[in-house]
Design a protein around this motif. Structure first.
Motif, mmCIF file in Angstrom:
data_model
loop_
_atom_site.group_PDB
_atom_site.id
_atom_site.type_symbol
_atom_site.label_atom_id
_atom_site.label_comp_id
_atom_site.label_asym_id
_atom_site.label_seq_id
_atom_site.Cartn_x
_atom_site.Cartn_y
_atom_site.Cartn_z
ATOM 1 N N LEU A 27 0.843 -1.193 0.000
ATOM 2 C CA LEU A 27 0.000 0.000 0.000
ATOM 3 C C LEU A 27 0.876 1.240 0.000
ATOM 4 C CD1 LEU A 27 -2.688 -0.997 2.632
ATOM 5 C CD2 LEU A 27 -3.131 -0.381 0.274
ATOM 6 N N TYR A 31 -2.127 5.413 2.916
ATOM 7 C CA TYR A 31 -3.332 4.766 2.407
ATOM 8 C C TYR A 31 -3.709 3.569 3.270
ATOM 9 C CZ TYR A 31 -3.517 7.476 -1.872
ATOM 10 O OH TYR A 31 -3.646 8.496 -2.772
ATOM 11 N N LYS A 33 -6.191 -0.118 3.343
ATOM 12 C CA LYS A 33 -6.889 -1.121 2.534
ATOM 13 C C LYS A 33 -8.324 -1.183 3.048
ATOM 14 C CE LYS A 33 -6.719 -6.084 1.551
ATOM 15 N NZ LYS A 33 -5.930 -7.300 1.829
ATOM 16 N N PRO A 47 -9.612 6.919 -5.323
ATOM 17 C CA PRO A 47 -8.327 7.610 -5.175
ATOM 18 C C PRO A 47 -7.217 6.958 -6.002
ATOM 19 C CG PRO A 47 -9.343 7.295 -3.035
ATOM 20 C CD PRO A 47 -10.167 6.520 -4.028
ATOM 21 N N ALA A 67 -7.432 0.898 -2.266
ATOM 22 C CA ALA A 67 -6.609 1.773 -1.431
ATOM 23 C C ALA A 67 -7.336 3.103 -1.278
ATOM 24 C CB ALA A 67 -5.243 1.980 -2.077
ATOM 25 N N TRP A 68 -7.421 3.586 -0.035
ATOM 26 C CA TRP A 68 -8.107 4.851 0.220
ATOM 27 C C TRP A 68 -7.224 5.697 1.131
ATOM 28 C CZ3 TRP A 68 -12.830 4.962 -2.223
ATOM 29 C CH2 TRP A 68 -13.516 6.164 -2.148
ATOM 30 N N GLN A 69 -7.144 6.984 0.842
ATOM 31 C CA GLN A 69 -6.295 7.875 1.629
ATOM 32 C C GLN A 69 -6.740 7.892 3.082
ATOM 33 O OE1 GLN A 69 -6.849 10.978 -1.539
ATOM 34 N NE2 GLN A 69 -5.028 11.766 -0.493
ATOM 35 N N ARG A 70 -5.794 7.667 3.975
ATOM 36 C CA ARG A 70 -6.077 7.607 5.409
ATOM 37 C C ARG A 70 -6.795 8.862 5.896
ATOM 38 N NH1 ARG A 70 -3.092 4.695 9.387
ATOM 39 N NH2 ARG A 70 -1.636 4.258 7.718
#
Length: 80
Positions: A27, A31, A33, A47, A67-70
């Motif tokens: 990752l 990012y 999961k 993203p 994957a997504w931005q934290r």
């Protein structure tokens, strides 16, 4: 210049564990999961699109891991 708006586009679950990978790749920094369960805005762009599986929009990612931005993840922690 307009400032960006933040909105909830999907609901799902975070699945991160230390050293976790997504589609056999590490990752990117910053990012998480996540799995998408519900698409609130069907046409929202992911993203990081998955070009191999041709998944670019939230509606295409239901039931998959992305994957997504934290900093864009809002946790709703509920104790059962």
């Amino acid at each position: 210049m307009m400032s960006p708006t933040h909105r909830i586009v999907t609901k799902g679950m975070v699945h991160n564990i230390l050293g976790d990978k997504l589609h056999h790749k590490p990752l990117p920094d910053g990012y998480l999961k996540v799995s998408i369960d519900i698409a609130l805005e069907q046409d929202a762009v992911l993203p990081i699109p998955d070009d191999v599986a041709d998944i670019r929009l939230v509606r295409d990612a239901i039931g998959t891991y992305v994957a997504w931005q934290r900093n864009l993840v809002s946790l709703n922690l509920q104790v059962k």
